[in-house]
Design a protein around this motif. Sequence first.
Motif, mmCIF file in Angstrom:
data_model
loop_
_atom_site.group_PDB
_atom_site.id
_atom_site.type_symbol
_atom_site.label_atom_id
_atom_site.label_comp_id
_atom_site.label_asym_id
_atom_site.label_seq_id
_atom_site.Cartn_x
_atom_site.Cartn_y
_atom_site.Cartn_z
ATOM 1 N N ARG A 1 0.980 -1.021 0.071
ATOM 2 C CA ARG A 1 -0.257 0.003 0.061
ATOM 3 C C ARG A 1 1.159 1.032 0.054
ATOM 4 N NH1 ARG A 1 -3.773 -1.115 4.589
ATOM 5 N NH2 ARG A 1 -3.089 0.915 5.563
ATOM 6 N N GLY A 2 0.637 2.262 -0.643
ATOM 7 C CA GLY A 2 0.960 3.775 -0.468
ATOM 8 C C GLY A 2 1.286 4.101 -1.854
ATOM 9 N N LYS A 3 2.886 4.289 -1.550
ATOM 10 C CA LYS A 3 3.007 5.069 -3.509
ATOM 11 C C LYS A 3 3.370 4.276 -4.713
ATOM 12 C CE LYS A 3 3.536 9.856 -1.391
ATOM 13 N NZ LYS A 3 4.503 11.058 -1.037
ATOM 14 N N TYR A 4 3.590 2.657 -4.249
ATOM 15 C CA TYR A 4 3.798 1.944 -4.752
ATOM 16 C C TYR A 4 3.176 1.206 -5.651
ATOM 17 C CZ TYR A 4 6.642 0.857 -0.301
ATOM 18 O OH TYR A 4 7.058 1.048 0.655
ATOM 19 N N LYS A 5 2.159 1.657 -6.266
ATOM 20 C CA LYS A 5 1.473 1.747 -8.185
ATOM 21 C C LYS A 5 2.094 2.902 -8.854
ATOM 22 C CE LYS A 5 -2.519 0.451 -6.613
ATOM 23 N NZ LYS A 5 -4.048 0.603 -6.688
ATOM 24 N N LYS A 6 3.115 4.116 -8.162
ATOM 25 C CA LYS A 6 3.690 4.926 -8.822
ATOM 26 C C LYS A 6 4.490 4.477 -10.048
ATOM 27 C CE LYS A 6 4.819 9.775 -9.216
ATOM 28 N NZ LYS A 6 5.502 10.937 -8.783
ATOM 29 N N PRO A 7 5.677 3.585 -9.929
ATOM 30 C CA PRO A 7 6.175 3.474 -10.935
ATOM 31 C C PRO A 7 6.191 2.294 -11.033
ATOM 32 C CG PRO A 7 7.745 2.787 -8.519
ATOM 33 C CD PRO A 7 6.089 3.093 -8.391
ATOM 34 N N ILE A 8 4.949 1.302 -12.072
ATOM 35 C CA ILE A 8 4.309 0.833 -12.515
ATOM 36 C C ILE A 8 4.035 1.519 -13.463
ATOM 37 C CG2 ILE A 8 2.732 -0.985 -13.026
ATOM 38 C CD1 ILE A 8 3.370 -1.834 -10.298
ATOM 39 N N LEU A 9 2.582 2.493 -13.273
ATOM 40 C CA LEU A 9 2.284 3.240 -13.781
ATOM 41 C C LEU A 9 3.101 4.265 -14.793
ATOM 42 C CD1 LEU A 9 -0.810 5.049 -10.480
ATOM 43 C CD2 LEU A 9 -0.770 3.181 -12.916
ATOM 44 N N GLU A 10 3.814 4.647 -14.233
ATOM 45 C CA GLU A 10 5.421 5.592 -14.723
ATOM 46 C C GLU A 10 5.585 5.033 -16.214
ATOM 47 O OE1 GLU A 10 7.425 8.081 -10.930
ATOM 48 O OE2 GLU A 10 8.340 6.455 -11.595
ATOM 49 N N LYS A 11 5.360 3.377 -16.094
ATOM 50 C CA LYS A 11 5.859 2.573 -17.460
ATOM 51 C C LYS A 11 4.747 3.315 -18.631
ATOM 52 C CE LYS A 11 8.139 -0.825 -14.616
ATOM 53 N NZ LYS A 11 8.197 -2.178 -14.534
ATOM 54 N N TYR A 12 4.217 3.714 -18.342
ATOM 55 C CA TYR A 12 2.396 3.503 -19.327
ATOM 56 C C TYR A 12 2.447 4.997 -19.503
ATOM 57 C CZ TYR A 12 1.391 -1.038 -18.779
ATOM 58 O OH TYR A 12 1.480 -2.442 -18.650
ATOM 59 N N GLN A 13 3.657 6.204 -19.217
ATOM 60 C CA GLN A 13 3.553 7.373 -18.893
ATOM 61 C C GLN A 13 3.790 8.280 -20.522
ATOM 62 O OE1 GLN A 13 6.141 9.585 -16.732
ATOM 63 N NE2 GLN A 13 5.633 11.810 -17.321
ATOM 64 N N ASP A 14 2.805 9.578 -20.671
ATOM 65 C CA ASP A 14 2.310 9.613 -22.514
ATOM 66 C C ASP A 14 2.295 8.611 -22.927
ATOM 67 O OD1 ASP A 14 2.520 12.802 -20.368
ATOM 68 O OD2 ASP A 14 5.389 11.918 -20.906
ATOM 69 N N THR A 15 1.868 8.258 -23.145
ATOM 70 C CA THR A 15 1.286 7.089 -24.127
ATOM 71 C C THR A 15 0.993 7.842 -25.435
ATOM 72 O OG1 THR A 15 -0.668 6.248 -22.602
ATOM 73 C CG2 THR A 15 1.594 4.868 -22.887
ATOM 74 N N ASP A 16 1.128 7.149 -26.350
ATOM 75 C CA ASP A 16 0.186 7.056 -27.916
ATOM 76 C C ASP A 16 -0.784 7.553 -27.651
ATOM 77 O OD1 ASP A 16 -0.619 8.106 -30.760
ATOM 78 O OD2 ASP A 16 -0.145 5.513 -30.740
ATOM 79 N N VAL A 17 -1.150 8.491 -28.089
ATOM 80 C CA VAL A 17 -2.426 9.443 -27.716
ATOM 81 C C VAL A 17 -3.560 8.584 -28.946
ATOM 82 C CG1 VAL A 17 -4.046 11.447 -28.417
ATOM 83 C CG2 VAL A 17 -1.649 11.303 -27.616
ATOM 84 N N SER A 18 -3.840 8.406 -30.226
ATOM 85 C CA SER A 18 -3.951 7.319 -30.796
ATOM 86 C C SER A 18 -4.492 5.645 -29.624
ATOM 87 C CB SER A 18 -3.504 6.882 -32.036
ATOM 88 O OG SER A 18 -2.347 6.290 -31.785
ATOM 89 N N ALA A 19 -3.600 5.094 -28.949
ATOM 90 C CA ALA A 19 -3.856 4.174 -28.226
ATOM 91 C C ALA A 19 -3.432 5.033 -26.893
ATOM 92 C CB ALA A 19 -3.128 3.189 -28.462
ATOM 93 N N PRO A 20 -4.875 5.015 -25.973
ATOM 94 C CA PRO A 20 -3.881 5.607 -24.793
ATOM 95 C C PRO A 20 -4.492 5.047 -23.971
ATOM 96 C CG PRO A 20 -7.036 6.308 -25.739
ATOM 97 C CD PRO A 20 -6.257 6.118 -27.079
ATOM 98 N N VAL A 21 -3.552 5.027 -22.584
ATOM 99 C CA VAL A 21 -3.904 4.025 -22.011
ATOM 100 C C VAL A 21 -4.619 4.617 -20.765
ATOM 101 C CG1 VAL A 21 -2.399 2.671 -19.874
ATOM 102 C CG2 VAL A 21 -0.854 2.774 -22.548
ATOM 103 N N VAL A 22 -5.863 3.847 -19.931
ATOM 104 C CA VAL A 22 -6.143 3.968 -19.270
ATOM 105 C C VAL A 22 -5.937 3.862 -17.871
ATOM 106 C CG1 VAL A 22 -9.149 4.070 -19.161
ATOM 107 C CG2 VAL A 22 -8.407 3.220 -21.293
ATOM 108 N N TRP A 23 -6.279 4.620 -16.818
ATOM 109 C CA TRP A 23 -6.641 4.035 -15.329
ATOM 110 C C TRP A 23 -7.623 3.985 -14.722
ATOM 111 C CZ3 TRP A 23 -4.171 1.299 -12.245
ATOM 112 C CH2 TRP A 23 -3.793 1.855 -10.725
ATOM 113 N N VAL A 24 -7.822 2.919 -14.298
ATOM 114 C CA VAL A 24 -8.984 2.615 -13.472
ATOM 115 C C VAL A 24 -9.248 2.789 -11.820
ATOM 116 C CG1 VAL A 24 -11.084 1.980 -12.857
ATOM 117 C CG2 VAL A 24 -10.436 1.886 -15.474
ATOM 118 N N GLU A 25 -9.402 3.985 -11.160
ATOM 119 C CA GLU A 25 -8.981 3.463 -9.703
ATOM 120 C C GLU A 25 -9.869 4.314 -8.316
ATOM 121 O OE1 GLU A 25 -7.155 3.261 -6.935
ATOM 122 O OE2 GLU A 25 -5.610 3.014 -7.514
ATOM 123 N N ASP A 26 -10.068 3.822 -7.527
ATOM 124 C CA ASP A 26 -11.350 4.319 -6.458
ATOM 125 C C ASP A 26 -10.576 5.017 -5.502
ATOM 126 O OD1 ASP A 26 -9.831 2.000 -5.360
ATOM 127 O OD2 ASP A 26 -11.661 1.980 -3.958
#
Length: 193
Positions: free
Chosen positions: A121-146
């Motif tokens: 728990r905590g900020k440990y998701k951020k390094p994984i999300l960073e791998k998808y940073q600024d992806t191709d606009v024509s095929a956007p990467v979606v993030w779903v969270e609560d």
Amino acid sequence: MMILTDCDGVLVNWIKIYNEWMELEGFRRKNSSYELHERYGLPEEESDKFIRHFNMSAEIEHLPPFRDAIKYVRKMHENHGVTFHCITALGSNKRSHVLREKNLKNLFGPTAFSKVDCVKRGKYKKPILEKYQDTDVSAPVVWVEDSIKTALMGYELGLTTFLMNHPYNIHEDIPAGIIRVDSWKDIYEHLFG
């Protein structure tokens, strides 16, 4: 299309089963706070022990789906070729990871999830999300969270971010670019019309 998604409160109804489990342990909810130590009026350290114990229990393999997740996750995967990458703050217990993956396969089928990352728990998701940073606009990467804090991490990295509404986040302010949803149907309609 790739959809990155949290698990608890988004794909599965973790809190329902956790609340039932805590009641069996002799604890009653005091409110609907996202912070479970506040929800049960416990010191944070004690609450963390209960969460870890629950997350290592067999319950993790049998969590029910969250709202309409089965129908629309399967529909996106089977009809539109969407793959899902689950990023879940389940902790570091390997047995729990196996049970989480079994639960997801039982609910959503064997091929919907290309990857399941279980983190602390905590900020440990951020390094994984960073791998998808600024992806191709024509095929956007979606993030779903609560969690608003974690939704903001993806949003700030340029991901198309959806926040699943819950009593604990509905009254919080979020940037206009984060899309509030009540269900996977809302996500489906936003992405596929």
